[in-house]
Each structure stands twice: as structure tokens, then as C-alpha cells.
Write a protein that holds these residues in place. Structure first.
Motif, PDB file in Angstrom:
ATOM      1  N   LEU A 282       5.598   6.895  -8.723  1.00  0.00           N
ATOM      2  CA  LEU A 282       4.640   7.997  -8.690  1.00  0.00           C
ATOM      3  C   LEU A 282       4.979   9.067  -9.730  1.00  0.00           C
ATOM      4  CD1 LEU A 282       4.113   8.377  -4.837  1.00  0.00           C
ATOM      5  CD2 LEU A 282       2.512   7.424  -6.504  1.00  0.00           C
ATOM      6  N   ALA A 283       6.286   9.335  -9.908  1.00  0.00           N
ATOM      7  CA  ALA A 283       6.707  10.322 -10.906  1.00  0.00           C
ATOM      8  C   ALA A 283       6.360   9.854 -12.321  1.00  0.00           C
ATOM      9  CB  ALA A 283       8.200  10.583 -10.774  1.00  0.00           C
ATOM     10  N   LEU A 284       6.565   8.553 -12.603  1.00  0.00           N
ATOM     11  CA  LEU A 284       6.231   8.011 -13.919  1.00  0.00           C
ATOM     12  C   LEU A 284       4.719   8.058 -14.161  1.00  0.00           C
ATOM     13  CD1 LEU A 284       8.630   4.921 -14.055  1.00  0.00           C
ATOM     14  CD2 LEU A 284       8.809   7.037 -15.379  1.00  0.00           C
ATOM     15  N   ALA A 285       3.947   7.762 -13.113  1.00  0.00           N
ATOM     16  CA  ALA A 285       2.490   7.801 -13.240  1.00  0.00           C
ATOM     17  C   ALA A 285       2.016   9.214 -13.576  1.00  0.00           C
ATOM     18  CB  ALA A 285       1.840   7.309 -11.954  1.00  0.00           C
ATOM     19  N   LYS A 286       2.626  10.200 -12.935  1.00  0.00           N
ATOM     20  CA  LYS A 286       2.242  11.587 -13.190  1.00  0.00           C
ATOM     21  C   LYS A 286       2.639  12.018 -14.597  1.00  0.00           C
ATOM     22  CE  LYS A 286       2.801  16.271 -11.332  1.00  0.00           C
ATOM     23  NZ  LYS A 286       3.419  17.096 -10.258  1.00  0.00           N
ATOM     24  N   LYS A 287       3.838  11.638 -15.018  1.00  0.00           N
ATOM     25  CA  LYS A 287       4.323  12.058 -16.334  1.00  0.00           C
ATOM     26  C   LYS A 287       3.518  11.446 -17.461  1.00  0.00           C
ATOM     27  CE  LYS A 287       8.427  11.953 -19.307  1.00  0.00           C
ATOM     28  NZ  LYS A 287       9.863  11.586 -19.409  1.00  0.00           N
ATOM     29  N   HIS A 288       3.172  10.154 -17.327  1.00  0.00           N
ATOM     30  CA  HIS A 288       2.502   9.444 -18.418  1.00  0.00           C
ATOM     31  C   HIS A 288       0.995   9.290 -18.200  1.00  0.00           C
ATOM     32  CE1 HIS A 288       6.264   8.250 -20.428  1.00  0.00           C
ATOM     33  NE2 HIS A 288       6.771   8.127 -19.201  1.00  0.00           N
ATOM     34  N   GLN A 289       0.482   9.912 -17.131  1.00  0.00           N
ATOM     35  CA  GLN A 289      -0.950   9.834 -16.824  1.00  0.00           C
ATOM     36  C   GLN A 289      -1.425   8.382 -16.704  1.00  0.00           C
ATOM     37  OE1 GLN A 289      -3.096  12.777 -16.190  1.00  0.00           O
ATOM     38  NE2 GLN A 289      -0.941  13.230 -15.803  1.00  0.00           N
ATOM     39  N   LEU A 290      -0.749   7.645 -15.823  1.00  0.00           N
ATOM     40  CA  LEU A 290      -1.082   6.250 -15.561  1.00  0.00           C
ATOM     41  C   LEU A 290      -1.800   6.122 -14.223  1.00  0.00           C
ATOM     42  CD1 LEU A 290       2.349   4.614 -16.481  1.00  0.00           C
ATOM     43  CD2 LEU A 290       0.381   4.907 -17.981  1.00  0.00           C
ATOM     44  N   TRP A 291      -2.620   5.088 -14.120  1.00  0.00           N
ATOM     45  CA  TRP A 291      -3.190   4.723 -12.826  1.00  0.00           C
ATOM     46  C   TRP A 291      -2.238   3.748 -12.141  1.00  0.00           C
ATOM     47  CZ3 TRP A 291      -7.007   7.509 -11.065  1.00  0.00           C
ATOM     48  CH2 TRP A 291      -7.932   8.085 -11.941  1.00  0.00           C
ATOM     49  N   VAL A 292      -1.948   3.984 -10.879  1.00  0.00           N
ATOM     50  CA  VAL A 292      -1.149   3.057 -10.078  1.00  0.00           C
ATOM     51  C   VAL A 292      -2.101   2.275  -9.174  1.00  0.00           C
ATOM     52  CG1 VAL A 292       0.655   2.794  -8.330  1.00  0.00           C
ATOM     53  CG2 VAL A 292       0.863   4.574 -10.076  1.00  0.00           C
ATOM     54  N   ILE A 293      -2.105   0.951  -9.306  1.00  0.00           N
ATOM     55  CA  ILE A 293      -2.899   0.104  -8.420  1.00  0.00           C
ATOM     56  C   ILE A 293      -1.955  -0.468  -7.369  1.00  0.00           C
ATOM     57  CG2 ILE A 293      -4.286  -1.979  -8.240  1.00  0.00           C
ATOM     58  CD1 ILE A 293      -5.332  -1.414 -11.031  1.00  0.00           C
ATOM     59  N   GLU A 294      -2.157  -0.044  -6.132  1.00  0.00           N
ATOM     60  CA  GLU A 294      -1.333  -0.490  -5.003  1.00  0.00           C
ATOM     61  C   GLU A 294      -2.100  -1.557  -4.231  1.00  0.00           C
ATOM     62  OE1 GLU A 294       0.963   1.316  -1.069  1.00  0.00           O
ATOM     63  OE2 GLU A 294      -0.596   2.505  -2.056  1.00  0.00           O
ATOM     64  N   ASP A 295      -1.683  -2.807  -4.370  1.00  0.00           N
ATOM     65  CA  ASP A 295      -2.348  -3.927  -3.704  1.00  0.00           C
ATOM     66  C   ASP A 295      -1.632  -4.214  -2.382  1.00  0.00           C
ATOM     67  OD1 ASP A 295      -3.666  -6.197  -2.937  1.00  0.00           O
ATOM     68  OD2 ASP A 295      -3.474  -7.234  -4.848  1.00  0.00           O
ATOM     69  N   ASP A 296      -2.284  -3.861  -1.286  1.00  0.00           N
ATOM     70  CA  ASP A 296      -1.709  -4.029   0.056  1.00  0.00           C
ATOM     71  C   ASP A 296      -2.354  -5.241   0.728  1.00  0.00           C
ATOM     72  OD1 ASP A 296       0.219  -3.127   1.768  1.00  0.00           O
ATOM     73  OD2 ASP A 296      -0.938  -1.469   2.588  1.00  0.00           O
ATOM     74  N   TYR A 297      -2.269  -6.396   0.054  1.00  0.00           N
ATOM     75  CA  TYR A 297      -3.089  -7.564   0.359  1.00  0.00           C
ATOM     76  C   TYR A 297      -2.886  -8.159   1.749  1.00  0.00           C
ATOM     77  CZ  TYR A 297       1.145 -10.168  -0.730  1.00  0.00           C
ATOM     78  OH  TYR A 297       2.432 -10.645  -0.721  1.00  0.00           O
ATOM     79  N   ASP A 298      -1.693  -8.055   2.325  1.00  0.00           N
ATOM     80  CA  ASP A 298      -1.477  -8.627   3.664  1.00  0.00           C
ATOM     81  C   ASP A 298      -0.808  -7.622   4.599  1.00  0.00           C
ATOM     82  OD1 ASP A 298       1.087  -8.581   2.701  1.00  0.00           O
ATOM     83  OD2 ASP A 298       1.529 -10.696   3.070  1.00  0.00           O
ATOM     84  N   CYS A 299      -1.245  -6.363   4.492  1.00  0.00           N
ATOM     85  CA  CYS A 299      -0.589  -5.291   5.247  1.00  0.00           C
ATOM     86  C   CYS A 299      -0.688  -5.489   6.757  1.00  0.00           C
ATOM     87  CB  CYS A 299      -1.179  -3.941   4.858  1.00  0.00           C
ATOM     88  SG  CYS A 299      -2.942  -3.769   5.247  1.00  0.00           S
ATOM     89  N   GLU A 300      -1.683  -6.249   7.210  1.00  0.00           N
ATOM     90  CA  GLU A 300      -1.844  -6.448   8.658  1.00  0.00           C
ATOM     91  C   GLU A 300      -0.737  -7.299   9.266  1.00  0.00           C
ATOM     92  OE1 GLU A 300      -5.741  -5.374   7.003  1.00  0.00           O
ATOM     93  OE2 GLU A 300      -4.324  -6.976   6.496  1.00  0.00           O
ATOM     94  N   PHE A 301      -0.019  -8.052   8.450  1.00  0.00           N
ATOM     95  CA  PHE A 301       0.931  -9.026   8.984  1.00  0.00           C
ATOM     96  C   PHE A 301       2.371  -8.726   8.591  1.00  0.00           C
ATOM     97  CE2 PHE A 301      -3.106 -11.466   8.330  1.00  0.00           C
ATOM     98  CZ  PHE A 301      -3.494 -11.392   9.663  1.00  0.00           C
ATOM     99  N   ARG A 302       2.720  -7.443   8.575  1.00  0.00           N
ATOM    100  CA  ARG A 302       4.111  -7.057   8.363  1.00  0.00           C
ATOM    101  C   ARG A 302       4.836  -7.111   9.703  1.00  0.00           C
ATOM    102  NH1 ARG A 302       1.498  -2.968   6.258  1.00  0.00           N
ATOM    103  NH2 ARG A 302       2.320  -1.566   7.852  1.00  0.00           N
ATOM    104  N   HIS A 303       6.026  -7.701   9.679  1.00  0.00           N
ATOM    105  CA  HIS A 303       6.823  -7.842  10.901  1.00  0.00           C
ATOM    106  C   HIS A 303       8.168  -7.142  10.789  1.00  0.00           C
ATOM    107  CE1 HIS A 303       3.825 -10.833  11.891  1.00  0.00           C
ATOM    108  NE2 HIS A 303       4.141 -11.520  10.813  1.00  0.00           N
ATOM    109  N   ASP A 304       8.489  -6.625   9.604  1.00  0.00           N
ATOM    110  CA  ASP A 304       9.789  -5.981   9.424  1.00  0.00           C
ATOM    111  C   ASP A 304       9.845  -4.659  10.190  1.00  0.00           C
ATOM    112  OD1 ASP A 304      10.629  -7.991   7.715  1.00  0.00           O
ATOM    113  OD2 ASP A 304       9.704  -7.019   5.987  1.00  0.00           O
ATOM    114  N   ASP A 305      11.051  -4.281  10.603  1.00  0.00           N
ATOM    115  CA  ASP A 305      11.233  -3.029  11.328  1.00  0.00           C
ATOM    116  C   ASP A 305      10.992  -1.820  10.428  1.00  0.00           C
ATOM    117  OD1 ASP A 305      11.874  -4.391  13.643  1.00  0.00           O
ATOM    118  OD2 ASP A 305      14.023  -4.447  13.176  1.00  0.00           O
ATOM    119  N   LEU A 306      11.257  -1.984   9.121  1.00  0.00           N
ATOM    120  CA  LEU A 306      11.134  -0.874   8.189  1.00  0.00           C
ATOM    121  C   LEU A 306       9.683  -0.732   7.735  1.00  0.00           C
ATOM    122  CD1 LEU A 306      12.557   1.311   6.490  1.00  0.00           C
ATOM    123  CD2 LEU A 306      12.893  -0.428   4.720  1.00  0.00           C
ATOM    124  N   HIS A 307       9.025   0.353   8.136  1.00  0.00           N
ATOM    125  CA  HIS A 307       7.635   0.604   7.744  1.00  0.00           C
ATOM    126  C   HIS A 307       7.613   1.816   6.830  1.00  0.00           C
ATOM    127  CE1 HIS A 307       5.805  -2.365  10.392  1.00  0.00           C
ATOM    128  NE2 HIS A 307       6.606  -1.952  11.358  1.00  0.00           N
TER     129      HIS A 307
END
Length: 492
Positions: A282-307
Motif C-alpha cells: 500500500l505504501a509503494l502504491a501511494k508513493k508511485h501512484q499505482l493501482w493495486v488489484i486485490e484478487d480475493d478469488y476464493d475468500c469464502e473457503f479460508r480455513h486458516d486461523d489467521l484472518h
């Protein structure tokens, strides 16, 4: 009329000094001979063994090219008879005295697109990645809701979609994401698209110019590089470590435009991006004026404890465009996806999608809105999350039991696939040829900057019934046994 044998045509056109792989050259030669009419419908091709011997190419290479052309409909096989040119292919050469087109008429960009990796040729089967288990989907409910909106009562939904999609669906998506992913978004920020590749293509066309640069993960999702390159962008593949994409300030050029990441569950390695790395992106995107595309393609099926929070929920500079899809959570042929864009970008994005694609299918979008609002979507997700968790754990256990220290598996227990690195001398082409005989279609993990040896595969388990997991892994082992035995006897 005298016919020049295919082997001689191949020998005439093959360039062994070219860096282009022989498999790709052979594919293009036969493809062009069919399209320009030199190989007419029902023409029988020489056997893979004969063509291999005459042209001085490995038989595996010839077999893989034949199989690809059969899959694409250019050839067909008759059991016990051979391989023939398909009747359904219309040659590109006009009849009569019209001038003959050159065999290669595409742009350089188009050529890269046509020769790039594509989606699996079948929608189901053992280890096809990214395919959910549709046998568990409540089609009886879906059919009833869908039928309601395809009645004369809802004729007003038969036109083109405006404002980035059906408003009730955009409201339902925004409400769902606020609960499931803690996204802060208004329905006006939601843009409904027909598949993630269309979302990516829209961003590329609206937000970048040819020659600008995009930064993607290495190894990448197979379609990302193709879409960016088709849009004229230069793609830079950034290696991953245990914290995710290792993008640094000095790597970003003055004409950089996009950072594409799958931080929740990197495709295909399964790595979860650390909190520190998210803040860096996020800091690099702000500094260089970049678009960040966040692909959360299978977010419904996360099983890890760390969210960890999504990049979109952390973004304070309006640089993140969030991608989501219903193809993994419902069924792949639905082809409904969405973007959540910064508020200031939403009006332009709505106009761009209308100008480029004239989207419609409002009945389908209305049905999906009701499916979500009535709670059917959440109940289905909850059910499938438990099934996929059990299936993934069993799959990992069985792979380790059968292959032992000959396989290294990706970390994490999320999604519908895992990455497996096998200690074998087989190439992917050799493995794939054997796998197809057993009805298996898998995808190779392609690192742009390889760091380890071995055969690395993406193995999908989402569409494999739990009861069939053990037998499927046993058949996978048989593929390796047959492939390595053939390798040994061939002396390769």
C-alpha cells in the motif's frame, strides 16, 4: 493432385535455431495448414510415431500437439484408425480466385495471446484446478428463483444493464462483503462483471496505456499475464517468499501502473501475505501512484486461523480495486464476478463497462440477488467450507502417505487446490501425456525465475468427491510409475 506429405511440410517450416519450442512450432504449422486448406477435412494425418521419426521430433511432442488440436476441434480421432482433420473447421482461404491470406495474420500481441496458456479443456475431473463441487449446489432452489425472473412479469430486465449492474445485486454484494470481509463500500462502488478476466481487462483498458508496466506474482495466476499483455502492458513477475510478493521500491519503474496480488491465498502457492508486506504494498502504491488489484478469488473457503484484513479495508489512499467472483463459490459456468472500486473511480468504471461490453443478463443478476438475500448463498458457503476443509485435509494426508518424501506440498488449508512439487525426472509434457490416458488434467506451476528443480503441479481437489480422494491419488501414483518406466526404457 500430388500431395506433399505432412512430414516434408513440417521439415520445411521447422526452425531449429529459433528459441520458440518445437512443440509450439509444430502446433502452429499444423494449425496453419488446416486453416489455409492444405490439410482438408477428413484428411488422415500420419501417426505420431511416423511423424516423429520422419521430422526428427520426439513422439511425446507430436502426441501433445495432436491432443491439443483435438481438444480445440481442429482434429478428431477414430479409435483404431487414426487422427483426421475435423469437418467443422472452415479454412481461412476464400474459394475462387481470391488472394490467399498469409498464414500468420495476427498482431504480435495477438500471437502471444493465442499461444499463451488457456483454461482447462474440461470443466470437471480429477485434479482440474479451480473447479467447485457442483453436485452439492442447490440447483432446485436456483432453478425456481431463476425461472421467476425469466417470466413476462420481469420483461423490464430483458435489456442492457446500466450503472455497473443490477442495483439489488450490487446492494447484496456490498452487504455481504461488509460482514464477510469487513469491506467499507457503498453499492455504487460495486461493478458487476462477467468473469475476473473481464474485470482485469476493463481495468487495463480504462486505467493504463500501452507500454506501461504491471507487477504480478511469480508464479502467477495463468490468465493475469495474458490479459495484461493483450492490453499492451509490460509484465514484471516478482518472486514470492513466505510473506508474499517481495516487491521493493527500486523495482518500480516511472511508468508503472498496476500491482496485481492474491494476498489472502496466493494462486497457486497458497501463501498468505503478511501484515507487514500488505502495508509495504500500500505504501509503494501511494508513493508511485499505482493501482493495486486485490484478487480475493476464493475468500469464502479460508480455513486458516489467521484472518488478516483485506488490502481494500486497509487502504487510505483509494488505490485498491478489489476483485471477487461467484465462479468458485457457486459454479464455474455462472461467469458472474464483481469489482469494488474507489468512490471517485466508480462513475468512469460504470460508463466504461457499458461502452465496451454492453452488459446484460439482468434476470440472472436479479436471481443471484434474491439467492443471496434469502440466505441460500450463505448456507451453501457454510456447507461447502466444511466439505472442502475435510477434502483438503484428506488429500494432503493421502499424498504424503503415497509419495512420502518425493512430494512437497504448499502450506495452508484454504481454497480448492494445493501446489505439489514432485521429485521426478519427468518433464511436464511427459507427465501430461501419461495423465491424459487416465483422464487427469492438471496445470503446471510456471515460475518465471525457477529456484528449485522438480515437477511442480497445481492439483485441484474441490471437484473430487471425498470418497474418491484415495483412489484418485493412487491413480496419480500410477501415472508417475508409467511415465518414469517409459522414460527409463526410452533411454531419455
Amino acid at each position: 493432385m500430388f500431395e506433399i506429405p505432412l512430414a516434408e511440410l513440417v521439415l520445411e517450416k521447422l526452425n531449429r535455431d529459433d528459441k520458440t519450442p518445437l512443440q509450439r512450432q509444430l502446433y502452429q504449422i499444423i494449425h496453419d495448414l488446416i486453416n489455409n486448406g492444405k490439410l482438408p477435412p477428413d484428411k488422415k494425418l500420419p501417426s505420431s510415431r511416423f511423424l516423429s521419426k520422419e521430422a526428427g521430433i520426439s513422439r511425446i511432442t507430436v502426441s501433445l500437439v495432436y491432443e491439443r488440436l483435438v481438444t480445440e476441434g481442429y482434429l478428431y480421432s477414430r479409435e483404431g484408425s487414426g487422427t483426421y482433420v475435423s469437418k467443422v473447421v472452415t479454412p481461412l482461404v476464400p474459394s475462387g480466385n481470391a488472394p490467399v491470406m498469409k498464414s500468420w495474420v495476427y498482431s504480435e500481441r495477438g500471437a502471444r495471446l493465442l499461444l499463451s496458456e488457456s483454461s482447462p479443456p474440461q470443466p470437471k475431473g480429477e485434479f482440474v484446478p479451480g473447479i467447485p463441487d457442483v453436485s452439492e449446489f442447490p440447483f432446485h432452489i436456483w432453478r425456481k428463483i431463476l425461472g421467476k425472473y425469466y417470466s413476462k412479469k420481469y420483461l423490464h430486465l430483458s435489456g442492457y444493464a446500466e450503472s455497473g449492474g443490477y442495483v439489488e445485486l450490487r446492494k447484496a454484494i456490498a452487504a455481504y462483503l461488509a460482514i464477510s470481509r469487513s469491506l467499507q463500500c457503498d453499492p455504487d462502488q460495486v461493478i458487476v462483471t462477467f468473469g475476473t478476466p473481464q474485470s482485469l481487462d476493463l481495468c487495463t483498458r480504462l486505467l493504463s496505456d500501452s507500454g506501461q508496466q504491471a507487477y504480478i506474482e511469480d508464479p502467477p495466476y495463468w490468465a493475469t499475464e495474458s490479459v495484461f499483455e493483450a492490453g499492451g502492458l509490460k509484465v514484471n513477475c516478482i518472486p514470492l517468499d513466505e510473506e508474499g510478493m517481495a516487491l521493493e521500491d527500486g523495482m518500480i519503474a516511472a511508468n508503472g501502473k498496476f500491482i496485481y496480488v492474491t494476498p489472502s491465498h496466493q494462486y497457486p502457492t497458497g501463501v498468505t501475505m503478511s501484515m507487514e508486506r500488505r502495508e509495504t504494498i500500500l505504501a509503494l502504491a501511494k508513493k508511485h501512484q499505482l493501482w493495486v488489484i486485490e484478487d480475493d478469488y476464493d475468500c469464502e473457503f479460508r480455513h486458516d486461523d489467521l484472518h488478516l484484513p483485506s488490502l481494500q479495508s486497509l487502504d487510505q489512499g483509494n488505490h485498491v480495486i478489489y476483485f471477487g467472483t461467484f465462479s468458485k463459490s457457486m459454479f464455474s459456468g455462472l461467469r458472474l464476478s464483481y469489482m469494488v472500486v474507489p468512490p471517485g473511480l466508480a462513475p468512469a468504471m460504470r460508463r466504461a463497462i457499458s461502452n465496451l461490453y454492453l452488459p446484460g443478463m439482468l434476470q440472472l443478476q436479479a436471481a443471484l440477488a434474491e439467492f443471496i438475500n434469502e440466505g441460500h448463498f450463505y448456507r451453501h458457503i457454510k456447507k461447502m467450507r466444511a466439505i472442502y476443509f475435510e477434502r483438503g485435509a484428506l488429500f494432503r494426508q493421502r499424498l504424503k502417505a503415497v509419495f512420502g518424501n518425493k512430494v512437497t506440498l504448499s502450506q495452508g488449508n484454504s481454497g480448492l487446490h494445493l501446489m505439489a512439487r514432485f521429485n521426478t525426472l519427468l518433464s511436464f509434457e511427459q507427465f501430461s501425456l501419461c495423465a491424459r490416458r487416465h483422464g487427469m488434467i492438471v496445470r503446471q506451476v510456471k515460475f518465471h525465475k525457477p529456484t528449485e528443480h522438480g515437477l511442480c503441479l497445481v492439483l485441484g481437489y474441490g471437484g473430487v468427491p471425498t470418497r474418491d480422494i484415495a483412489g484418485a491419488v493412487d491413480r496419480l501414483q500410477q501415472v508417475f510409475i508409467e511415465g518414469e518406466r517409459g522414460l527409463f526404457f526410452s533411454g531419455a
